[in-house]
Motif scaffolding. Sequence first.
Motif, PDB file in Angstrom:
ATOM      1  N   MET A   1      42.921  50.951  32.890  1.00 41.22           N
ATOM      2  CA  MET A   1      44.164  51.133  31.919  1.00 41.22           C
ATOM      3  C   MET A   1      44.790  49.864  32.218  1.00 41.22           C
ATOM      4  O   MET A   1      45.359  49.217  33.013  1.00 41.22           O
ATOM      5  CB  MET A   1      44.986  52.217  32.105  1.00 41.22           C
ATOM      6  CG  MET A   1      46.080  52.636  31.268  1.00 41.22           C
ATOM      7  SD  MET A   1      47.688  51.442  31.688  1.00 41.22           S
ATOM      8  CE  MET A   1      48.680  52.404  32.543  1.00 41.22           C
ATOM      9  N   ALA A   2      45.212  49.143  30.765  1.00 41.40           N
ATOM     10  CA  ALA A   2      45.650  47.942  30.889  1.00 41.40           C
ATOM     11  C   ALA A   2      46.628  47.611  29.842  1.00 41.40           C
ATOM     12  O   ALA A   2      46.388  48.001  28.763  1.00 41.40           O
ATOM     13  CB  ALA A   2      44.607  46.682  30.678  1.00 41.40           C
ATOM     14  N   ASP A 106      50.161  44.059  32.173  1.00 43.03           N
ATOM     15  CA  ASP A 106      49.137  43.710  33.393  1.00 43.03           C
ATOM     16  C   ASP A 106      48.666  42.304  32.993  1.00 43.03           C
ATOM     17  O   ASP A 106      47.881  41.976  33.816  1.00 43.03           O
ATOM     18  CB  ASP A 106      48.157  44.677  33.311  1.00 43.03           C
ATOM     19  CG  ASP A 106      48.834  46.121  33.642  1.00 43.03           C
ATOM     20  OD1 ASP A 106      49.063  46.312  34.789  1.00 43.03           O
ATOM     21  OD2 ASP A 106      48.596  47.114  32.845  1.00 43.03           O
ATOM     22  N   ALA A 107      48.735  41.882  31.692  1.00 41.12           N
ATOM     23  CA  ALA A 107      47.965  40.725  31.238  1.00 41.12           C
ATOM     24  C   ALA A 107      48.590  40.050  30.254  1.00 41.12           C
ATOM     25  O   ALA A 107      49.357  40.743  29.421  1.00 41.12           O
ATOM     26  CB  ALA A 107      46.522  40.939  30.904  1.00 41.12           C
ATOM     27  N   PHE A 108      48.687  38.466  30.008  1.00 43.41           N
ATOM     28  CA  PHE A 108      49.226  38.222  29.178  1.00 43.41           C
ATOM     29  C   PHE A 108      48.403  37.400  28.244  1.00 43.41           C
ATOM     30  O   PHE A 108      47.407  36.502  28.785  1.00 43.41           O
ATOM     31  CB  PHE A 108      50.365  37.138  29.593  1.00 43.41           C
ATOM     32  CG  PHE A 108      51.260  36.450  28.224  1.00 43.41           C
ATOM     33  CD1 PHE A 108      51.998  36.944  27.396  1.00 43.41           C
ATOM     34  CD2 PHE A 108      50.948  34.952  28.376  1.00 43.41           C
ATOM     35  CE1 PHE A 108      52.560  36.139  26.558  1.00 43.41           C
ATOM     36  CE2 PHE A 108      51.707  34.059  27.238  1.00 43.41           C
ATOM     37  CZ  PHE A 108      52.446  34.843  26.507  1.00 43.41           C
ATOM     38  N   VAL A 109      48.383  36.978  27.041  1.00 44.46           N
ATOM     39  CA  VAL A 109      47.443  36.332  26.056  1.00 44.46           C
ATOM     40  C   VAL A 109      48.332  35.405  25.081  1.00 44.46           C
ATOM     41  O   VAL A 109      49.093  36.141  24.556  1.00 44.46           O
ATOM     42  CB  VAL A 109      46.361  37.229  25.217  1.00 44.46           C
ATOM     43  CG1 VAL A 109      45.736  36.254  24.320  1.00 44.46           C
ATOM     44  CG2 VAL A 109      45.483  37.965  26.340  1.00 44.46           C
ATOM     45  N   LYS A 293      49.300  34.749  40.059  1.00 43.91           N
ATOM     46  CA  LYS A 293      48.869  35.943  40.509  1.00 43.91           C
ATOM     47  C   LYS A 293      49.324  36.808  39.427  1.00 43.91           C
ATOM     48  O   LYS A 293      50.375  37.255  38.841  1.00 43.91           O
ATOM     49  CB  LYS A 293      50.357  36.204  41.586  1.00 43.91           C
ATOM     50  CG  LYS A 293      49.800  35.853  42.782  1.00 43.91           C
ATOM     51  CD  LYS A 293      50.861  36.295  43.918  1.00 43.91           C
ATOM     52  CE  LYS A 293      52.109  35.332  44.156  1.00 43.91           C
ATOM     53  NZ  LYS A 293      52.663  35.467  45.361  1.00 43.91           N
ATOM     54  N   GLY A 294      48.131  37.428  38.632  1.00 40.95           N
ATOM     55  CA  GLY A 294      48.214  38.012  37.525  1.00 40.95           C
ATOM     56  C   GLY A 294      47.063  37.584  36.318  1.00 40.95           C
ATOM     57  O   GLY A 294      46.355  36.700  36.971  1.00 40.95           O
ATOM     58  N   ALA A 316      41.497  42.659  29.157  1.00 45.77           N
ATOM     59  CA  ALA A 316      41.269  43.876  29.669  1.00 45.77           C
ATOM     60  C   ALA A 316      40.384  44.228  30.604  1.00 45.77           C
ATOM     61  O   ALA A 316      40.674  44.592  31.670  1.00 45.77           O
ATOM     62  CB  ALA A 316      41.035  44.838  28.369  1.00 45.77           C
ATOM     63  N   GLN A 317      39.046  43.238  30.414  1.00 44.62           N
ATOM     64  CA  GLN A 317      38.124  43.187  31.398  1.00 44.62           C
ATOM     65  C   GLN A 317      38.702  42.790  32.973  1.00 44.62           C
ATOM     66  O   GLN A 317      38.340  43.096  33.870  1.00 44.62           O
ATOM     67  CB  GLN A 317      37.016  42.255  30.919  1.00 44.62           C
ATOM     68  CG  GLN A 317      35.816  42.182  31.870  1.00 44.62           C
ATOM     69  CD  GLN A 317      35.193  43.441  32.377  1.00 44.62           C
ATOM     70  OE1 GLN A 317      35.304  44.547  31.602  1.00 44.62           O
ATOM     71  NE2 GLN A 317      34.407  43.299  33.517  1.00 44.62           N
ATOM     72  N   ALA A 318      39.467  41.722  32.623  1.00 44.59           N
ATOM     73  CA  ALA A 318      40.133  41.008  33.998  1.00 44.59           C
ATOM     74  C   ALA A 318      40.965  41.822  34.807  1.00 44.59           C
ATOM     75  O   ALA A 318      41.117  42.043  35.862  1.00 44.59           O
ATOM     76  CB  ALA A 318      40.958  39.758  33.617  1.00 44.59           C
ATOM     77  N   VAL A 319      41.683  42.670  33.879  1.00 38.86           N
ATOM     78  CA  VAL A 319      42.742  43.647  34.437  1.00 38.86           C
ATOM     79  C   VAL A 319      41.952  44.739  35.221  1.00 38.86           C
ATOM     80  O   VAL A 319      41.899  45.383  36.285  1.00 38.86           O
ATOM     81  CB  VAL A 319      43.694  44.477  33.595  1.00 38.86           C
ATOM     82  CG1 VAL A 319      44.502  45.472  34.248  1.00 38.86           C
ATOM     83  CG2 VAL A 319      44.406  43.236  33.076  1.00 38.86           C
ATOM     84  N   THR A 320      40.804  45.402  34.298  1.00 45.17           N
ATOM     85  CA  THR A 320      40.154  46.769  34.904  1.00 45.17           C
ATOM     86  C   THR A 320      39.034  46.260  36.046  1.00 45.17           C
ATOM     87  O   THR A 320      38.915  47.090  36.880  1.00 45.17           O
ATOM     88  CB  THR A 320      39.346  47.344  33.901  1.00 45.17           C
ATOM     89  OG1 THR A 320      38.797  46.509  33.223  1.00 45.17           O
ATOM     90  CG2 THR A 320      40.592  48.116  32.970  1.00 45.17           C
TER      91      THR A 320
END
Lengths: 339, 339
Positions: A1-2, A106-109, A293-294, A316-320
């Motif tokens: 889950m991201a 969880d992530a930024f684009v 870090k992230g 999403a792939q980086a997070v999961t």
Amino acid sequence: MARIALDAMGGDFAPQATVAGALLALSELDPAHSIQLVGRSAVIEAQLQSLLTGELAALAVHRDRISIEEAPDVIEMSDKPSAAVRGKPNSSMAVGLRLQAEGKSDAFVSAGNTGAQMAASMVLLRLHAGLNRPAIATFFPTLRHPIVVLDSGANVDCSPEELVQFARLGATYAECVLGRTNPAVGLLSIGEEPEKGNAVTKETHQLLQQSDLNFIGNVEGRDLPTGGTDHHDVDVVVCDGFVGNVLLKFYEAIAPMMIETLRNAGVDGAQLEAGLKHLDYSEHGGAPLLGVKGVSIIAHGKSSPRALKNALKAAAQAVTSGMNDMIGQRLAAATETAA
Amino acid sequence: MARIALDAMGGDFAPQATVAGALLALSELDPAHSIQLVGRSAVIEAQLQSLLTGELAALAVHRDRISIEEAPDVIEMSDKPSAAVRGKPNSSMAVGLRLQAEGKSDAFVSAGNTGAQMAASMVLLRLHAGLNRPAIATFFPTLRHPIVVLDSGANVDCSPEELVQFARLGATYAECVLGRTNPAVGLLSIGEEPEKGNAVTKETHQLLQQSDLNFIGNVEGRDLPTGGTDHHDVDVVVCDGFVGNVLLKFYEAIAPMMIETLRNAGVDGAQLEAGLKHLDYSEHGGAPLLGVKGVSIIAHGKSSPRALKNALKAAAQAVTSGMNDMIGQRLAAATETAA
């Protein structure tokens, strides 16, 4: 889950391309993932409304996985990097990264100002312990499989120690996001032999050979389009950000040149575009700023909805895959070994 | 009138490719030009005989413009550069260059060991006054016109002053051999702005701006395939030999990759080869080692007869245009201005 924050205001075609990219990504991602559109709420709402009652009406079912995070300011492409941090603390970029720093994302684009994204990512997410600098990793399509090239422009003058750090970052990225096992690392130089190259490259070669990385030795310019040397496939190619950036821009410009050349020679245009489609940067989902870090993913300023969709999927792939934690562990292990 | 010495023993396909290349060149060059085939006389004689009674019988009329210069030794591709000077003083490379040093020849062409050719050229021809290092100049085909990129591999770590010298050498070459008037010089970097780039590039930008060269500013990787920026065509692109060599090998490997990719996608192979023909290095006649007092042209190790023909024609053009004298004058003028 991201939970992925997208800078809705960033890029040449924002907010149309960003909002459309978010909807496209949600339609392909596992339903557990959600997207936070960061920027001017009213503008984003209106864009969503327009797309969901128009060309993307079929994606309305994904609307409830989108939240909107208000950010009144926008970093312009012409702003200095410092603008993101000091000048405009309420920009979509700063707000989006702060969500992650505060554990709310969880992530930024972003497809906005790259220098500003780097500066803000370093300040708000901070670097992993043991790192001097972050690096931008990009995919190069090849005849075999895509390879990771880093640094692609974050650092113009690099020390051998920094290049070894980049190798470690790139290997973890290739493992987590491309699914490569024990990724093969090559050092970009001008000959196979360890004694070929400039001063920094020669010293880096020695350090990589002593490291625990799967170092296959030097690779040359000719090994990039083929994806490896005569003896080895390669997954990660390490170079400084000056060389990496020159190569990246050169490569991006070549497919259009080839298409124009061949079309002038009478080859069918549609056949060309289809044949060279995998050379299109928009297929390859943005370039992560590795070392923070992230997760902070830099998309091309000219990103289409499709390119942003792919960048969001890479996030999403980086997070999961747990990339960020794995980078922290690998760097810590390397520091302990050295100590 | 030029007397061109060709290393008959140098290259992967010598002596067949070298002797055939000489005959092809003579058939296209003005009758006043002649070629000196340097190497093992018996081997060269036999090869000439075989070609002139076989596939190149139609070129027998040019036989009397060929002389043979005996050289018993051959520099192997695996020999160290010093072999050319100290180890094998009677190699075809040393003998060919010595002819020029003694005024018995006007130019030298070899497809043999590049490092050895550089070392021998520097020792036997010596450098023009005011130069630290020679540079290898190569042609990059572009959408507009071929551009000169230097250094392409002679120097891995360069000072700003050396890069300015390379700019001057490249501009004179573009003027003499490509016929460009007041050639436009670009500095390879990672952004248009003077403050973009690594430390050496930024300082070089300042020096070029103060010079008498037609400096158009920084060019980026994306400007190479197109042959210039949005604002300017470019004739000469300056970079250090590490970046230049990586780019050159990358570029050489891309056309075959594209052809394979498109053929796999169903595009007609013959049409592709014809369309991308101008990207073939053999069209572009070798790379001069600029800065030595004389003409020394480095041909690709894999040179075909056609590639050697073009290298020999480039040598003739360098001689008849007076390139060497003009380089000497330009360097002297720049030194006076600086003094």
